[in-house]
Design a protein around this motif. Structure first.
Motif, PDB file in Angstrom:
ATOM      1  N   GLU A  19       1.022  -1.375   0.043  1.00 30.44           N
ATOM      2  CA  GLU A  19       0.033  -0.040   0.065  1.00 30.44           C
ATOM      3  C   GLU A  19       0.794   1.377   0.108  1.00 30.44           C
ATOM      4  OE1 GLU A  19      -1.708   3.387   2.460  1.00 30.44           O
ATOM      5  OE2 GLU A  19      -0.611   1.906   3.065  1.00 30.44           O
ATOM      6  N   ARG A  20       1.914   1.278   0.769  1.00 28.61           N
ATOM      7  CA  ARG A  20       2.917   2.457   0.958  1.00 28.61           C
ATOM      8  C   ARG A  20       3.972   2.584  -0.289  1.00 28.61           C
ATOM      9  NH1 ARG A  20       0.153   5.532   3.361  1.00 28.61           N
ATOM     10  NH2 ARG A  20       1.098   6.851   1.815  1.00 28.61           N
ATOM     11  N   PHE A  21       4.179   1.227  -0.918  1.00 36.43           N
ATOM     12  CA  PHE A  21       4.831   1.422  -2.016  1.00 36.43           C
ATOM     13  C   PHE A  21       3.976   2.131  -3.196  1.00 36.43           C
ATOM     14  CE2 PHE A  21       7.840  -2.114  -0.484  1.00 36.43           C
ATOM     15  CZ  PHE A  21       9.225  -1.378  -0.831  1.00 36.43           C
ATOM     16  N   LEU A  22       2.897   1.493  -3.186  1.00 35.93           N
ATOM     17  CA  LEU A  22       1.855   2.312  -4.280  1.00 35.93           C
ATOM     18  C   LEU A  22       1.990   3.545  -4.051  1.00 35.93           C
ATOM     19  CD1 LEU A  22       0.057   1.674  -6.678  1.00 35.93           C
ATOM     20  CD2 LEU A  22      -1.803   1.509  -4.839  1.00 35.93           C
ATOM     21  N   GLN A  23       1.440   4.250  -2.923  1.00 35.86           N
ATOM     22  CA  GLN A  23       1.180   5.584  -2.701  1.00 35.86           C
ATOM     23  C   GLN A  23       2.254   6.487  -2.757  1.00 35.86           C
ATOM     24  OE1 GLN A  23      -1.854   6.782  -2.366  1.00 35.86           O
ATOM     25  NE2 GLN A  23      -3.135   5.693  -0.501  1.00 35.86           N
ATOM     26  N   ASP A  24       3.520   5.890  -2.163  1.00 37.03           N
ATOM     27  CA  ASP A  24       4.942   6.925  -2.188  1.00 37.03           C
ATOM     28  C   ASP A  24       5.669   6.768  -3.551  1.00 37.03           C
ATOM     29  OD1 ASP A  24       3.573   7.646   0.434  1.00 37.03           O
ATOM     30  OD2 ASP A  24       5.088   6.338   1.305  1.00 37.03           O
ATOM     31  N   TYR A  25       5.824   5.496  -3.996  1.00 37.99           N
ATOM     32  CA  TYR A  25       6.710   5.230  -5.181  1.00 37.99           C
ATOM     33  C   TYR A  25       6.061   4.924  -6.342  1.00 37.99           C
ATOM     34  CZ  TYR A  25       9.720   5.199  -1.229  1.00 37.99           C
ATOM     35  OH  TYR A  25      10.468   5.511  -0.009  1.00 37.99           O
ATOM     36  N   GLY A  26       5.003   4.427  -6.359  1.00 36.59           N
ATOM     37  CA  GLY A  26       4.432   4.019  -7.799  1.00 36.59           C
ATOM     38  C   GLY A  26       4.718   2.688  -8.236  1.00 36.59           C
ATOM     39  N   PHE A  66      -2.049  -4.566  -7.831  1.00 35.68           N
ATOM     40  CA  PHE A  66      -2.202  -4.185  -6.351  1.00 35.68           C
ATOM     41  C   PHE A  66      -3.517  -4.859  -5.846  1.00 35.68           C
ATOM     42  CE2 PHE A  66      -4.279  -1.454  -3.197  1.00 35.68           C
ATOM     43  CZ  PHE A  66      -3.480  -1.588  -2.288  1.00 35.68           C
ATOM     44  N   ARG A  67      -4.557  -4.901  -6.471  1.00 37.39           N
ATOM     45  CA  ARG A  67      -5.861  -5.695  -5.896  1.00 37.39           C
ATOM     46  C   ARG A  67      -5.413  -7.108  -5.802  1.00 37.39           C
ATOM     47  NH1 ARG A  67      -9.556  -4.203 -10.989  1.00 37.39           N
ATOM     48  NH2 ARG A  67      -9.625  -6.224 -11.834  1.00 37.39           N
ATOM     49  N   MET A  68      -4.598  -7.634  -6.747  1.00 33.17           N
ATOM     50  CA  MET A  68      -4.303  -9.070  -6.579  1.00 33.17           C
ATOM     51  C   MET A  68      -3.435  -9.481  -5.362  1.00 33.17           C
ATOM     52  SD  MET A  68      -3.368  -9.791 -10.798  1.00 33.17           S
ATOM     53  CE  MET A  68      -2.724 -11.482 -10.354  1.00 33.17           C
ATOM     54  N   VAL A  69      -2.437  -8.535  -5.042  1.00 33.41           N
ATOM     55  CA  VAL A  69      -1.756  -8.647  -3.759  1.00 33.41           C
ATOM     56  C   VAL A  69      -2.746  -8.584  -2.543  1.00 33.41           C
ATOM     57  CG1 VAL A  69      -0.106  -7.764  -2.047  1.00 33.41           C
ATOM     58  CG2 VAL A  69       0.362  -7.802  -4.712  1.00 33.41           C
ATOM     59  N   LEU A  70      -3.676  -7.935  -2.520  1.00 33.06           N
ATOM     60  CA  LEU A  70      -4.837  -7.964  -1.542  1.00 33.06           C
ATOM     61  C   LEU A  70      -5.357  -9.279  -1.333  1.00 33.06           C
ATOM     62  CD1 LEU A  70      -5.921  -4.077  -1.229  1.00 33.06           C
ATOM     63  CD2 LEU A  70      -4.083  -5.197  -0.111  1.00 33.06           C
ATOM     64  N   LYS A  71      -5.960  -9.553  -2.704  1.00 37.36           N
ATOM     65  CA  LYS A  71      -6.905 -10.702  -2.595  1.00 37.36           C
ATOM     66  C   LYS A  71      -6.069 -12.036  -2.100  1.00 37.36           C
ATOM     67  CE  LYS A  71      -9.812  -8.869  -6.321  1.00 37.36           C
ATOM     68  NZ  LYS A  71     -10.241  -8.880  -7.759  1.00 37.36           N
ATOM     69  N   GLU A  72      -4.917 -12.223  -2.656  1.00 37.12           N
ATOM     70  CA  GLU A  72      -4.251 -13.487  -2.359  1.00 37.12           C
ATOM     71  C   GLU A  72      -4.198 -13.436  -0.826  1.00 37.12           C
ATOM     72  OE1 GLU A  72      -0.403 -12.665  -4.280  1.00 37.12           O
ATOM     73  OE2 GLU A  72      -1.335 -13.596  -6.327  1.00 37.12           O
ATOM     74  N   PHE A  73      -3.900 -12.527   0.100  1.00 38.33           N
ATOM     75  CA  PHE A  73      -3.839 -12.414   1.447  1.00 38.33           C
ATOM     76  C   PHE A  73      -5.148 -12.539   1.985  1.00 38.33           C
ATOM     77  CE2 PHE A  73       0.464 -10.532   0.746  1.00 38.33           C
ATOM     78  CZ  PHE A  73       1.180 -10.952   1.825  1.00 38.33           C
ATOM     79  N   VAL A  74      -6.064 -12.254   1.450  1.00 37.73           N
ATOM     80  CA  VAL A  74      -7.609 -12.472   2.039  1.00 37.73           C
ATOM     81  C   VAL A  74      -7.880 -13.862   1.862  1.00 37.73           C
ATOM     82  CG1 VAL A  74      -9.898 -12.010   1.620  1.00 37.73           C
ATOM     83  CG2 VAL A  74      -8.557 -10.132   1.426  1.00 37.73           C
ATOM     84  N   ALA A  75      -7.449 -14.208   0.801  1.00 37.71           N
ATOM     85  CA  ALA A  75      -7.504 -15.913   0.443  1.00 37.71           C
ATOM     86  C   ALA A  75      -7.022 -16.610   1.474  1.00 37.71           C
ATOM     87  CB  ALA A  75      -7.311 -16.243  -0.980  1.00 37.71           C
TER      88      ALA A  75
END
Length: 441
Positions: free
Chosen positions: A348-355, A415-424
């Motif tokens: 989340e921070r890699f995305l928000q701060d560095y892209g 990014f959403r795939m990363v979250l889905k993998e942890f949710v699963a």
């Protein structure tokens, strides 16, 4: 005269044995060869002039040895080499891929054998001017060069760099000190724009290399359009992005009617500060400053490889900002990394701060984000598509003549795939309903 000549031949043969070391078979062969060559010279053979020169050199060596002690003979610098048709020596070995060029990149030409280059040195006019400016002002970047790694700019080693040795060294006087450390990047961004918009800035040759406003490097959610934000499928991240943009607009309005730059330029400058500036300790205790360091801001991130390198220096006149090779050192030809965020930030921070994303390096932090930050609304939004659908979407985008998704859109899907993998992983496994067997008649 013939007797005298033969005596000299015997002396020459004996000296040849002495020059060869101990009296072994090869040494005796050398002595006999010398004797035969002398007889051929005396006999006037047609190839005698060609053989006479080495014989004379042996004679002269013997005569000199009688006048002064003989020193150990240096290794023949042309050993293992052949001669070309013009009589010039040429090596029998294949030239090193790097050493074959007069200069590779902007630095040292010392190379290791069998170097495999991970990137291609960038040697355009702007980069050449930049490196020349650094060298003129006391910086040392000779061990590395700026290179392209599949289109991504980074730093490549030109030689093996042992552990504990500085990879680059930049004088503090070449850096841009944007003020004291704070949670608000707006003030440093305004100072950066002051330098960037000044055509006479002493740092102009560096500032020309900072990614432009419309470049693909500007890939944080601050530059997403509404459709790309929705593709994140994470209302928490979308809400934070919109709050940040609203705050930036308020601060821009507070600067007055004409601050000398646009809101779009301030947004870009804020991204430069957040993604490229380092926090550096000052001379006074507990003092910290946001410093933009030429060349060092071009090192890319890798959680594992970058953790080895050490950044050192103080925001003080006379100091040097250095990247020092960690344990194991750096091999010639490979990309040199540093670590962003101290190794404790998540996707989340890699995305928000560095892209960009670093799923492997952010695994532990991502697990905490999913467990403690992700809301019920986020989880519901993530169910809009499945992991399989997301993977298919990225495969289609990567294929020739694919969907043509922008880099930011593809980043949102990743990014959403990363979250889905942890949710699963957090969901309990599905259990099959077990039907008890019938009791029978």
């Amino acid at each position: 005269a013939k007797v005298k000549f033969l005596v000299r031949l015997v002396v020459a043969a004996a000296c040849a044995c002495s020059l060869s070391g101990k009296f072994r078979v090869p040494a005796m062969a050398t002595a006999l060869r010398t004797l035969v060559l002398g007889l051929l010279v005396q006999a006037g053979e047609p190839f005698a002039p060609m053989l006479h020169a080495p014989l004379l050199r042996r004679r002269q060596a013997c005569e000199l040895s009688a006048k002064k002690p003989m020193k150990a003979q240096p290794r023949d610098p042309y050993a293992g080499k052949k001669r070309d048709k013009d009589g010039e020596e040429k090596s029998s070995k294949k030239p090193n891929a790097l050493a074959a060029k007069p200069k590779m990149g902007f630095g040292s030409t010392k190379k290791s054998k069998d170097v495999k280059l991970e990137g291609t040195a960038i040697e355009d006019a702007e980069m050449s001017d930049f490196v020349a400016w650094l060298a003129e002002n006391g910086a040392d970047t000779s061990k590395v060069t700026i290179a392209s790694f599949g289109g991504l700019r980074g730093v490549m080693a030109l030689e093996d760099i042992p552990a504990g040795q500085a990879i680059v060294s930049i004088p503090y006087e070449l850096t841009l000190n944007l003020g004291s450390e704070s949670s608000d990047p707006t003030s440093p961004a305004v100072k950066f724009l002051g330098h960037f918009l000044d055509s006479g800035s002493l740092s102009r040759r560096y500032l020309n290399l900072v990614p432009e406003i419309e470049s693909e490097d500007c890939s944080t959610p601050d530059f997403f359009d509404d459709a790309e934000l929705e593709m994140l499928q994470c209302p928490t991240v979308v809400a934070e992005t919109r709050r940040r943009m609203a705050t930036l607009a308020e601060r821009y309005a507070a600067l007055g009617a004409d601050p000398g730059f646009t809101l779009e330029q301030l947004r870009w400058a804020t991204w430069v500060v957040v993604s490229r500036v380092l926090t550096v300790a000052g001379e006074e205790p507990n003092s910290q400053f946001k410093v933009l360091i030429p060349f060092i801001d071009m090192f890319n991130h890798d959680t594992a490889k970058g953790a080895a390198q050490v950044l050192s220096g103080r925001a003080a006149p006379g100091s040097f900002m250095k990247v020092v090779a960690g344990p194991g050192g750096v091999r010639a030809g490979e990309q040199v990394f540093i670590q962003y965020g101290g190794g404790v930030i998540g996707s989340e921070r890699f995305l928000q701060d560095y892209g960009f994303l670093d799923p492997k390096g952010a695994r532990q932090t991502d697990a905490g984000f999913v467990e403690h930050v992700l809301s019920a609304g986020d989880r519901a939004a993530l169910e809009a598509t499945s992991l399989e659908q997301d993977r298919a979407l990225l495969r289609e985008a990567a294929s020739e003549g694919g969907s043509g998704l922008s880099y930011r859109a593809r980043l949102a899907v990743a990014f959403r795939m990363v979250l889905k993998e942890f949710v699963a992983r957090k969901q309990p496994p599905k259990t099959r309903r077990v039907v008890p067997p019938s009791a029978g008649p």
